[in-house]
Design an enzyme around this catalytic site. Structure first.
Site, mmCIF file in Angstrom:
data_model
loop_
_atom_site.group_PDB
_atom_site.id
_atom_site.type_symbol
_atom_site.label_atom_id
_atom_site.label_comp_id
_atom_site.label_asym_id
_atom_site.label_seq_id
_atom_site.Cartn_x
_atom_site.Cartn_y
_atom_site.Cartn_z
ATOM 1 N N TYR A 105 0.827 -1.209 0.000
ATOM 2 C CA TYR A 105 0.000 0.000 0.000
ATOM 3 C C TYR A 105 0.864 1.264 0.000
ATOM 4 O O TYR A 105 0.448 2.317 0.476
ATOM 5 C CB TYR A 105 -0.942 0.006 1.206
ATOM 6 C CG TYR A 105 -1.980 -1.079 1.124
ATOM 7 C CD1 TYR A 105 -3.189 -0.872 0.464
ATOM 8 C CD2 TYR A 105 -1.743 -2.336 1.676
ATOM 9 C CE1 TYR A 105 -4.147 -1.878 0.369
ATOM 10 C CE2 TYR A 105 -2.684 -3.349 1.589
ATOM 11 C CZ TYR A 105 -3.886 -3.110 0.940
ATOM 12 O OH TYR A 105 -4.815 -4.110 0.845
ATOM 13 N N SER A 106 2.043 1.169 -0.543
ATOM 14 C CA SER A 106 3.019 2.259 -0.472
ATOM 15 C C SER A 106 2.604 3.469 -1.305
ATOM 16 O O SER A 106 2.448 3.382 -2.526
ATOM 17 C CB SER A 106 4.386 1.756 -0.946
ATOM 18 O OG SER A 106 5.281 2.821 -1.119
ATOM 19 N N ASN A 107 2.466 4.620 -0.637
ATOM 20 C CA ASN A 107 2.250 5.875 -1.358
ATOM 21 C C ASN A 107 3.466 6.227 -2.212
ATOM 22 O O ASN A 107 3.341 6.821 -3.288
ATOM 23 C CB ASN A 107 1.980 7.010 -0.362
ATOM 24 C CG ASN A 107 0.649 6.865 0.340
ATOM 25 O OD1 ASN A 107 -0.308 6.352 -0.222
ATOM 26 N ND2 ASN A 107 0.594 7.311 1.581
ATOM 27 N N HIS A 108 4.632 5.871 -1.716
ATOM 28 C CA HIS A 108 5.867 6.166 -2.443
ATOM 29 C C HIS A 108 5.917 5.410 -3.778
ATOM 30 O O HIS A 108 6.317 5.976 -4.804
ATOM 31 C CB HIS A 108 7.071 5.809 -1.577
ATOM 32 C CG HIS A 108 8.362 5.806 -2.312
ATOM 33 N ND1 HIS A 108 8.938 6.958 -2.817
ATOM 34 C CD2 HIS A 108 9.211 4.793 -2.646
ATOM 35 C CE1 HIS A 108 10.077 6.654 -3.421
ATOM 36 N NE2 HIS A 108 10.266 5.354 -3.334
ATOM 37 N N LEU A 109 5.521 4.142 -3.786
ATOM 38 C CA LEU A 109 5.482 3.404 -5.050
ATOM 39 C C LEU A 109 4.530 4.064 -6.037
ATOM 40 O O LEU A 109 4.851 4.213 -7.227
ATOM 41 C CB LEU A 109 5.072 1.952 -4.809
ATOM 42 C CG LEU A 109 6.089 1.010 -4.157
ATOM 43 C CD1 LEU A 109 5.511 -0.401 -4.073
ATOM 44 C CD2 LEU A 109 7.412 1.000 -4.908
#
Length: 297
Positions: free
Chosen positions: A69-73
């Site tokens: 659930y990475s916002n960075h990805l």
């Protein structure tokens, strides 16, 4: 590629004062630093951290790391699409491979990011040179530019210094949610003397203070600014959003017409209301909350 300027950021991001009785009754003025409005797809600290790294990549493929659930990805994938740069996301959790993608990873894939799943043991060792080289070989990306998990490295920290410089001396305390510590490290360095940065940890572990110190050492050669961490409001860990936190965020949205992102921003705002009630801020204080993201549609 023409550099990060092609991403057209809205800088400085807007600063908005809100009236909230939970702060006003303690004599505290609350400001919202709307970093979520910097760019429609590269929101807030993601733009600030990615822009210098994308410039350093100079058109090479970019490999980075994150959870499911990475916002960075998501931000890296969007930047790759906008700039025409190939991106590869190394995702924690080999058991996820072959399953239907969750909305976050599906968005990454639609933006052209190639997803490479690794087991959790390998993922924990990703900073070790041998493990990282093996991951890059498996991705077929030995010559790629590597951005660490969360985007926090020396270049990112220097990019986030501008956030503190934009705020200058308008607030006594500036709060930001922390996952990897890069934004806090840069924010503290940019604030005017006598102003303090407050990082609200969104995950458990008790290791962030050391990470922030190391990031400042790499970015600036030593400590910068006045900062501290508050680690009581992670609500069980990263991506944990219990009903109490969700209800708080929904109430804040109703009060102020602000979409509240749950994984980072909600925890930071909750922490500030609790700290105000505890008397952590002297009467007459101005507190600025950095809104680093917005809810995923």
């Amino acid at each position: 590629m023409t550099g990060p300027d092609v991403l057209h950021p809205r800088l400085p991001s807007p600063l908005r004062e809100v009236t909230d009785d939970r702060f006003a009754r303690h004599g505290i003025r609350l400001l919202l630093k709307r970093d979520d409005l910097i760019h429609p797809e590269l929101v807030g600290n993601k733009w600030r951290k990615l822009a210098p790294n994308l410039a350093a990549a100079a058109g090479r493929p970019v490999v980075t790391f994150g959870g499911a659930y990475s916002n960075h990805l998501r931000a890296t994938a969007a930047a790759g699409r906008l700039l025409g740069v190939p991106t590869i996301g190394v995702v924690r959790g080999q058991e996820l491979a072959g399953r239907p993608l969750n909305p976050s990873l599906a968005r990454c894939a639609r933006d052209g990011m190639r997803l490479h799943f690794v087991d959790r043991s390998t993922y924990r060792r990703k900073a070790e040179p041998e493990a990282r080289e093996a991951i890059l070989r498996a991705c077929g990306a030995e010559d790629a530019y590597v951005v660490p998990e969360g985007g926090s490295n020396a270049a990112a920290v220097r990019g986030c210094r501008a956030l503190g410089e934009e705020l200058g001396d308008v607030a006594d305390v500036v709060a930001v949610a922390c996952g990897t510590g890069g934004t806090l490290a840069g924010l503290a360095a940019g604030l005017s003397p006598g102003r303090r940065a407050l990082g609200v940890a969104v995950l458990r572990g008790g290791f962030l203070a050391g990470d922030v110190r190391r990031l400042q050492e790499r970015a600036f050669g030593g400590p910068r600014g006045d900062w501290r961490l508050e680690e009581r409001f992670h609500f069980g860990g990263y991506a944990r959003v219990p009903p109490e936190l969700d209800a708080f965020a929904a109430d804040f949205e109703r009060r102020h017409g602000l979409p509240v992102e749950r994984l980072y921003v909600a925890k930071m705002l909750y922490a500030l209301t609790a700290l105000a009630e505890e008397g952590a801020f002297p009467r007459g204080s101005t507190v600025a909350a950095v809104v680093t993201g917005r809810p995923f549609p």
